[in-house]
Design a protein around this motif. Structure first.
Motif, mmCIF file in Angstrom:
data_model
loop_
_atom_site.group_PDB
_atom_site.id
_atom_site.type_symbol
_atom_site.label_atom_id
_atom_site.label_comp_id
_atom_site.label_asym_id
_atom_site.label_seq_id
_atom_site.Cartn_x
_atom_site.Cartn_y
_atom_site.Cartn_z
ATOM 1 N N LYS A 4 30.331 40.716 69.471
ATOM 2 C CA LYS A 4 30.477 41.010 70.908
ATOM 3 C C LYS A 4 31.773 41.451 71.154
ATOM 4 N N VAL A 5 32.800 40.696 70.705
ATOM 5 C CA VAL A 5 34.225 40.848 70.961
ATOM 6 C C VAL A 5 34.643 42.155 70.221
ATOM 7 N N ALA A 8 33.247 44.897 72.606
ATOM 8 C CA ALA A 8 33.940 45.055 73.904
ATOM 9 C C ALA A 8 35.221 45.632 73.797
ATOM 10 N N SER A 9 35.973 44.967 73.025
ATOM 11 C CA SER A 9 37.619 45.652 72.373
ATOM 12 C C SER A 9 37.432 46.843 72.125
ATOM 13 N N ALA A 67 43.408 44.817 78.662
ATOM 14 C CA ALA A 67 41.958 43.804 78.101
ATOM 15 C C ALA A 67 41.628 44.102 77.002
ATOM 16 N N GLY A 68 41.388 45.260 76.375
ATOM 17 C CA GLY A 68 41.047 45.507 75.286
ATOM 18 C C GLY A 68 41.925 44.806 74.119
ATOM 19 N N THR A 71 41.285 41.157 74.297
ATOM 20 C CA THR A 71 39.887 40.725 73.680
ATOM 21 C C THR A 71 40.030 40.760 72.167
ATOM 22 N N LEU A 74 41.729 37.732 70.950
ATOM 23 C CA LEU A 74 40.802 36.586 71.055
ATOM 24 C C LEU A 74 39.904 36.392 69.781
#
Length: 270
Positions: A4-5, A8-9, A67-68, A71, A74
């Motif tokens: 999912k990370v 999303a990235s 944000a990317g 993400t 993380l």
């Protein structure tokens, strides 16, 4: 990197790359600025008819890239215990790119001639970590750029250039120069670091294959832009400053798109 990370990235970075190239609309709409001579940032100057639009796209691009990158950060360097094999190279929870069907480090002779079993990682991969942090800094600086617009276009307006030389322009001119410098420095660090990370751990990634060429041309465009800037400030013309800077920012956007594609492919082929 968890699935999912990764997705999303990839999505955030792809959209950020698209927004970061909003300036190419100048080929379709009349801006009154010569793209060969003028800064990209001058499209967003307060006295330009489309300034508000280009400031908004810069803001959106910066937020998406930030944000990317966060993400991606993380998902980089999470200790996950035993590393599991993957079908294709991808960024793992330790920030490593692993080859198909084997954990990171497979194929290396075990220490002491004995197999120690599946590797456990507790440290972050430094190139990937540095790259994601630099990319986040680039996004943040781009956001700052959008909030610190130039008041006028000095390369196109002699009166503006005279006021700038005399120190009669708002302080945002100096602040914008600082944020722009920080943005491009961070972008260069991100380009180099994440390209090196890709090549170190899986040479088949799109970023590993095309990244070095993009970095080399980006560095050449940066030298061109800095030289043209020095010539302009010395009163020796612009040396096609606008063309050099547009090539510079376009290559950053292309590299971001390649990074996003690499992340998406690595997730699809898991």
């Amino acid at each position: 990197m968890p699935g999912k990370v990764t997705r999303a990235s990839a999505a955030l970075l792809a959209l950020g790359a698209l927004a970061y190239t909003a300036w190419v609309l100048e080929v379709l709409v009349h801006t009154g600025l010569d793209p060969v001579r003028t800064y990209v940032s001058e499209l967003a100057a307060e006295d330009q008819p489309l300034g508000a639009f280009f400031r908004a796209t810069d803001l959106v691009a910066g937020v998406l890239i930030l944000a990317g990158a966060v993400t991606g950060l993380l998902g980089t360097g999470r200790p996950t215990g035993t590393e599991r094999p993957t079908r294709t190279g991808r960024l793992t929870g330790t920030g490593r790119l692993t080859g198909p069907g084997r954990p990171a480090g497979a194929g290396r002779p075990p220490e002491g001639g004995r197999s120690s079993g599946p590797r456990r990682s507790t440290s972050r991969e430094p190139w990937a970590l540095a790259g994601w942090i630099a990319l986040a800094a680039f996004g943040a600086a781009t956001v700052a750029d959008s909030r610190l617009p130039l008041s006028c276009a000095a390369t196109a307006d002699p009166a503006c250039a005279a006021r700038e030389s005399a120190g009669l322009v708002p302080a945002t001119h100096t602040a914008h120069a600082v944020s722009s410098g920080l943005a491009m420095t961070a972008a260069l660090v991100a380009l180099v670091a994440l390209t090196v990370a890709a090549r170190r751990f899986d040479g088949r990634w799109p970023l590993a294959r095309t990244g070095p060429a993009l970095v080399a041309v980006e560095l050449a465009a940066t030298v061109w832009t800095l030289g043209a800037l020095a010539a302009f400030e010395a009163g020796n013309g612009t040396w096609a400053l606008g063309a050099g800077q547009r090539l510079q920012v376009l290559l950053v956007a292309v590299w971001l798109a390649v990074l996003a594609y690499s992340l998406a492919v690595s997730q699809e082929e898991r």
